[in-house]
Design an enzyme around this catalytic site. Structure first.
Site, PDB file in Angstrom:
ATOM      1  N   GLN A 152      11.283   2.819   5.185  1.00 47.64           N
ATOM      2  CA  GLN A 152      11.836   4.320   5.853  1.00 47.64           C
ATOM      3  C   GLN A 152      12.103   4.879   5.302  1.00 47.64           C
ATOM      4  OE1 GLN A 152      10.043   4.474   8.637  1.00 47.64           O
ATOM      5  NE2 GLN A 152      11.006   6.430   8.220  1.00 47.64           N
ATOM      6  N   LYS A 184       6.956   3.059  15.402  1.00 45.58           N
ATOM      7  CA  LYS A 184       5.756   2.524  14.409  1.00 45.58           C
ATOM      8  C   LYS A 184       6.018   1.089  15.323  1.00 45.58           C
ATOM      9  CE  LYS A 184       6.424   4.985  10.363  1.00 45.58           C
ATOM     10  NZ  LYS A 184       7.213   4.841   9.126  1.00 45.58           N
ATOM     11  N   ASP A 228       1.978   3.208   2.979  1.00 47.31           N
ATOM     12  CA  ASP A 228       1.974   3.489   2.927  1.00 47.31           C
ATOM     13  C   ASP A 228       1.305   4.789   1.964  1.00 47.31           C
ATOM     14  OD1 ASP A 228       3.861   5.040   4.593  1.00 47.31           O
ATOM     15  OD2 ASP A 228       5.571   4.407   3.677  1.00 47.31           O
TER      16      ASP A 228
END
Lengths: 341, 341
Positions: free
Chosen positions: B143, B99, B166
């Site tokens: 994460q 990322k 997200d």
């Protein structure tokens, strides 16, 4: 200090506020009909069952009444439901009257606010915010549809989640949909549909379910309630090309399209269970008022093929109000529990 | 005063941040394969297409890079993404590195926080709350999975919705699911799946789609994205009794079950389009590291039946990261717009 009653809300076999009786297998082969509990007064020699929502709703209301009176006796608390009605739409006013009557019948305090058609968003929100703070109110609902000049989402989003007994807040919907999460409240009509399946011992796990309609109020949440109980769920809608063929694959059909008599006998797999959520007025010169209520399912045809079906009226409708009472009582219980902590 | 650029994020044919090219009909009859754009380098004489996620993701990143540099030039603002990693799980660390690299490649500022395995909820929340307030950060992601002693929901719920790139907050999921509502962000992997269908001109409206898997991160949201585009959607899962038969009814298959090679050639209707979300490590003594990546679909069999399929690796994986960049850029644009108001 209060002692929290551990007696169940609806029935001893309850999980997450949803009735969970011992299941029996759903027979879906063409020649074998659904085996349901033999006490049903609607059973006929053919094995067909008319799912009696009126009777089940009454039984739920009776159980709620006992719980409410126990709560009043042991905690000196009466569950309270506030209903806000804007405008003078006759249908809406009639729904609100029915809710008021149902509250009275079980001992839930009901507070109605009727606002004029031209009320502003601020006028409505003033009441929402006031009920949010009111410790005697455990459930708030705004009767839909609102007049078109009002922003429905803005108003509904202001009801605090702990009192949103209709369960229409997007966060509540997200929690209902997501695996491993629990909504604050299960919306009333979808909850009523699932409750009927449970009360008639219809096995859901592993079955194919078709939900006809994808509304926020019924189709979408009921699809996820079925999915959460491990059905294999297909959602069909106005853009589906072959709804008849797909519906015929289903062991459980939930019809919530708002289309009178849309689901014909030929759409139904022999032995399937049909829950008809539709409430449609159609003209009928022979009816006393010149019109009558029909569902989304052609009952006369369906009852020759399905193993069980809800009638309209007397099916899902009475369950919706019973579930509203159930959510209001649950909310009051949660408030007691959180105050005891 | 700033002038807001009206140039599109990804492509001229864009709606709600989702690519909307002109559609062509999906041919699903057994003898006719999907007609896709002829420029694809993967087209073969058979008409089969390998959907090249790597190439599409690169093209999206290139477009984002142009947008980011325009924003820097015209607004003096650089989109910023904060990534919080707890513990030293090698997979997670590798995803975070990827990322970071992807951010750098398009000029998005990336801030990583790596916390020890035994961090407390407060330790993690301290960073979440700080990034929530930081005007140079437009996207925050934690994460997953988190170490088991941490409550994932508690932590994710604290990310403000405007920076939840997200899209895992329940309210965002509710808004994604509900008719007539728009989520703050479409979760990255589901968005990547739909983007690939759009970019390969796969018609969705009216088609039968089967989603295999019902996870919060992929299965559930992708099912609703398909439903929102008028597909007739069936969600199948581990309790589905005849997944092969049901999957064979689909024009579009999204496989997100996490089961290596589960979907065999016999599961696929000739001409169907298959999006394989699975990323599974399987042992392979011939592979350099003793294992290799496979999807949920048996590619070798599927490519003989399907009209188009994503490979693993090189299909959905690169799209997920491209969509994260896209969401971060969108977020920065929204912050600029809201500051301009």
């Amino acid at each position: 200090m209060f002692t929290v009653s551990t007696s169940p809300l609806i029935h001893p076999n309850i999980r997450n506020n949803v009735f969970m009786p011992r299941r029996i297998r759903l027979h879906t082969s063409p020649s074998i009909r659904l085996s349901i509990r033999s006490s049903s007064s609607s059973s006929r020699d053919t094995g067909f069952t008319c799912i009696d929502g009126k009777k089940e709703a009454k039984s739920i209301r009776d159980e709620i009444k006992i719980q409410v009176s126990r709560m009043a006796a042991s905690k000196n608390i009466v569950p309270g439901l506030a209903v806000i009605l804007v405008g003078d739409k006759e249908d809406s006013a009639s729904y609100v009257r029915n809710k008021k009557k149902a509250c009275e019948s079980v001992g839930i305090k009901s507070v109605d606010v009727c606002l004029p058609e031209d009320s502003s968003e601020e006028d409505v929100l003033k009441y929402v915010l006031s009920f949010n703070k009111d410790p005697s109110i455990h459930g708030i609902l705004v009767q839909l549809p609102l007049p078109s000049h009002l922003n429905e989402a803005n108003i509904l989003n202001k009801i605090i989640k702990e009192k949103d007994v209709d369960g229409f807040h997007p966060e509540n919907m997200g929690l209902l949909v997501m695996r491993g999460r629990e909504p604050y409240f299960v919306p009333c009509t979808p909850k009523g549909c699932i409750e009927l399946l449970h009360r008639y011992n219809v096995e859901i796990k592993g079955k194919r379910a078709v939900v006809i309609g994808r509304s926020n109020i019924v189709g979408l949440p009921v699809a996820h309630l079925l999915l959460n109980e491990d059905a294999t769920v297909t959602i069909i809608h106005s853009k589906t090309k072959n709804p008849e063929e797909i519906t015929r694959e289903a062991d459980i059909i939930i019809a919530a399209a708002g289309q009178p008599n849309m689901v014909r006998g030929s759409w139904i797999k022999p032995g399937a269970v049909v829950i008809d959520v539709g409430i449609n007025h159609i003209e009928d010169p022979n009816a006393p008022r010149g019109h009558r209520l029909v569902g989304d399912v052609c009952y006369e045809e369906a009852c020759k093929v399905a193993s069980a079906i809800t009638p309209v009226p007397g099916g899902v409708g009475p369950m919706t109000i019973a579930m509203l009472l159930s959510n209001t009582l649950s909310s009051a219980k949660k408030f007691i529990t959180s105050n005891d902590l």
